[in-house]
Design a protein around this motif. Structure first.
Motif, PDB file in Angstrom:
ATOM      1  N   PHE A   1      -6.518   2.187   2.563  1.00  0.00           N
ATOM      2  CA  PHE A   1      -6.838   0.762   2.524  1.00  0.00           C
ATOM      3  C   PHE A   1      -7.485   0.358   3.836  1.00  0.00           C
ATOM      4  CE2 PHE A   1      -2.596   1.246   4.226  1.00  0.00           C
ATOM      5  CZ  PHE A   1      -2.539   0.368   5.298  1.00  0.00           C
ATOM      6  N   PRO A   2      -8.257  -0.733   3.849  1.00  0.00           N
ATOM      7  CA  PRO A   2      -8.897  -1.186   5.092  1.00  0.00           C
ATOM      8  C   PRO A   2      -7.852  -1.640   6.106  1.00  0.00           C
ATOM      9  CG  PRO A   2      -9.916  -2.193   3.169  1.00  0.00           C
ATOM     10  CD  PRO A   2      -8.663  -1.535   2.688  1.00  0.00           C
ATOM     11  N   HIS A   3      -8.114  -1.372   7.373  1.00  0.00           N
ATOM     12  CA  HIS A   3      -7.198  -1.793   8.431  1.00  0.00           C
ATOM     13  C   HIS A   3      -7.079  -3.316   8.447  1.00  0.00           C
ATOM     14  CE1 HIS A   3      -5.428  -2.334  12.396  1.00  0.00           C
ATOM     15  NE2 HIS A   3      -5.145  -1.037  12.409  1.00  0.00           N
ATOM     16  N   PRO A   4      -5.841  -3.857   8.571  1.00  0.00           N
ATOM     17  CA  PRO A   4      -5.666  -5.316   8.541  1.00  0.00           C
ATOM     18  C   PRO A   4      -6.475  -6.069   9.589  1.00  0.00           C
ATOM     19  CG  PRO A   4      -3.543  -4.195   8.365  1.00  0.00           C
ATOM     20  CD  PRO A   4      -4.565  -3.149   8.686  1.00  0.00           C
ATOM     21  N   HIS A   5      -6.743  -5.430  10.744  1.00  0.00           N
ATOM     22  CA  HIS A   5      -7.437  -6.109  11.826  1.00  0.00           C
ATOM     23  C   HIS A   5      -8.843  -5.575  12.076  1.00  0.00           C
ATOM     24  CE1 HIS A   5      -3.582  -7.922  12.562  1.00  0.00           C
ATOM     25  NE2 HIS A   5      -3.036  -6.756  12.824  1.00  0.00           N
ATOM     26  N   ASN A   6      -9.202  -4.504  11.367  1.00  0.00           N
ATOM     27  CA  ASN A   6     -10.539  -3.932  11.521  1.00  0.00           C
ATOM     28  C   ASN A   6     -10.983  -3.342  10.180  1.00  0.00           C
ATOM     29  OD1 ASN A   6     -12.910  -2.729  12.275  1.00  0.00           O
ATOM     30  ND2 ASN A   6     -12.047  -1.463  13.903  1.00  0.00           N
ATOM     31  N   PRO A   7     -11.647  -4.137   9.352  1.00  0.00           N
ATOM     32  CA  PRO A   7     -12.023  -3.677   7.999  1.00  0.00           C
ATOM     33  C   PRO A   7     -12.912  -2.437   7.989  1.00  0.00           C
ATOM     34  CG  PRO A   7     -12.301  -6.066   8.233  1.00  0.00           C
ATOM     35  CD  PRO A   7     -12.050  -5.526   9.609  1.00  0.00           C
ATOM     36  N   LEU A   8     -13.541  -2.119   9.119  1.00  0.00           N
ATOM     37  CA  LEU A   8     -14.400  -0.938   9.166  1.00  0.00           C
ATOM     38  C   LEU A   8     -13.598   0.353   9.255  1.00  0.00           C
ATOM     39  CD1 LEU A   8     -17.188  -2.213  11.600  1.00  0.00           C
ATOM     40  CD2 LEU A   8     -17.189  -2.200   9.099  1.00  0.00           C
TER      41      LEU A   8
ATOM     42  N   ASN B   1       0.812  -1.217   0.000  1.00  0.00           N
ATOM     43  CA  ASN B   1       0.000   0.000   0.000  1.00  0.00           C
ATOM     44  C   ASN B   1       0.850   1.274   0.000  1.00  0.00           C
ATOM     45  OD1 ASN B   1      -2.671  -1.319   0.300  1.00  0.00           O
ATOM     46  ND2 ASN B   1      -1.830  -1.980   2.263  1.00  0.00           N
TER      47      ASN B   1
ATOM     48  N   THR C   1     -10.583   2.763   7.865  1.00  0.00           N
ATOM     49  CA  THR C   1      -9.773   3.046   6.689  1.00  0.00           C
ATOM     50  C   THR C   1      -8.442   3.650   7.117  1.00  0.00           C
ATOM     51  OG1 THR C   1     -11.710   3.421   5.297  1.00  0.00           O
ATOM     52  CG2 THR C   1      -9.625   4.331   4.536  1.00  0.00           C
TER      53      THR C   1
END
Length: 306
Positions: A134-141, A67, A143
């Motif tokens: 990009f979405p957080h690796p541990h929390n897709p909610l 990223n 950014t």
């Protein structure tokens, strides 16, 4: 057919398989590296230089390296740093070109990258870091974007000077050695050693210099294969990053009396900003290097009566 063959070749040369080889390689230098996209911006063009192997830092260990983009500003011949003395463009055009890239970002394919940060060494080389949201690796909610990463690095609100802000933020992008990371080491604060001269000036004799216990230094040196089991020799000083601290820690001779105690002692002069990061990162160790005489050294020796 041709398209299938090309896809097979690209698949065999995929970055993901090569990255896996890097991560699992026995060589600590390879395990400490990752692939990062490289872009070269000139006054007239933008070159996409593919991916290059770079040493990891605090940020690229916490977030996926794909990223991020390393951007370098160069002259149109790509051989020198951007300079109006070599460029066909004028000073105003060059500044406007750089300002546009830094403020508007870069579009690579369908992805837009925004300016993130730069270290002091990258600033001298006319380079910087960009990142795409990009979405957080541990929390897709959540950014992850440039503002999120800068806030994650630490609290820089007390720094009002722009140049100092850039330098402090760049601490998180200093290449460190992954195999030597020490998670959550015991640390304490100790005072700097200062002396006030007769004219009222205060001199700090421990600026940027802390202490490390013999036991913790041995653990770090062993991970770096710098510890000699037969002689007990190991580096006496280590260049570190820890939370918002930077500087060097030297082995405290008094810690030899307690060979099981692992700790570091840091000084106020080493604190550059506040950060929740709690891993001791090693950038370099004290090693023998050859010395050479030059005009500056000769003047210092002469001034000291040598």
């Amino acid at each position: 057919d041709i398209s299938t063959s090309i896809e097979d070749i690209l698949s065999s040369m995929s970055r993901h398989s090569t990255t896996t080889n890097l991560e699992t390689h026995n060589d600590p230098v390879s395990a400490n590296s990752t692939f990062v996209k490289m872009v070269i911006v000139t006054p007239l063009r933008t070159f996409y230089a593919g991916e290059q192997v770079l040493s990891k830092n605090r940020v690229t260990r916490a977030f996926p390296a794909e990223n991020f983009v390393r951007v370098q500003f160069r002259d149109d011949d790509l051989s020198t740093r951007l300079s109006t003395s070599h460029s066909s463009a004028g000073l105003g055009d060059c500044l406007e070109r750089i300002r546009g890239v830094l403020s508007d970002g870069l579009v690579i394919g369908q992805e837009k990258f925004e300016f993130l940060a730069m270290s002091s060494s990258q600033l001298r080389e006319h380079g910087c870091w960009f990142v795409k949201p990009f979405p957080h690796p541990h929390n897709p909610l959540v950014t992850v974007n440039a503002d999120y990463i800068r806030h994650w690095c630490g609290d820089f609100t007390a720094i009002q000077n722009v140049a100092k802000f850039v330098a402090r933020l760049g601490q998180s992008f200093s290449a460190s050695i992954q195999s030597a990371l020490i998670e959550n080491p015991q640390f304490t604060m100790i005072d700097d050693i200062t002396v006030t001269s007769g004219d009222g000036r205060e001199y700090c004799f421990t600026d940027g210099i802390g202490m490390i216990s013999w036991a913790l230094a041995k653990k770090v040196a062993s991970r770096l294969t710098k510890y000699d089991e037969q002689t007990g020799h190991m580096p006496c000083a280590y260049q570190i990053r820890f939370a918002g601290f930077k500087g060097v820690v030297a082995i405290d001779p008094s810690s030899l009396s307690d060979p099981q105690s692992e700790w570091i002692k840091l000084r106020p002069s080493m604190r550059k900003f506040e950060s929740p990061h709690r891993a001791l990162e090693i950038l370099n160790v004290a090693e023998y290097i050859p010395g050479y005489m030059n005009r500056q050294v000769i003047m210092i020796l002469s001034g000291l009566g040598v």
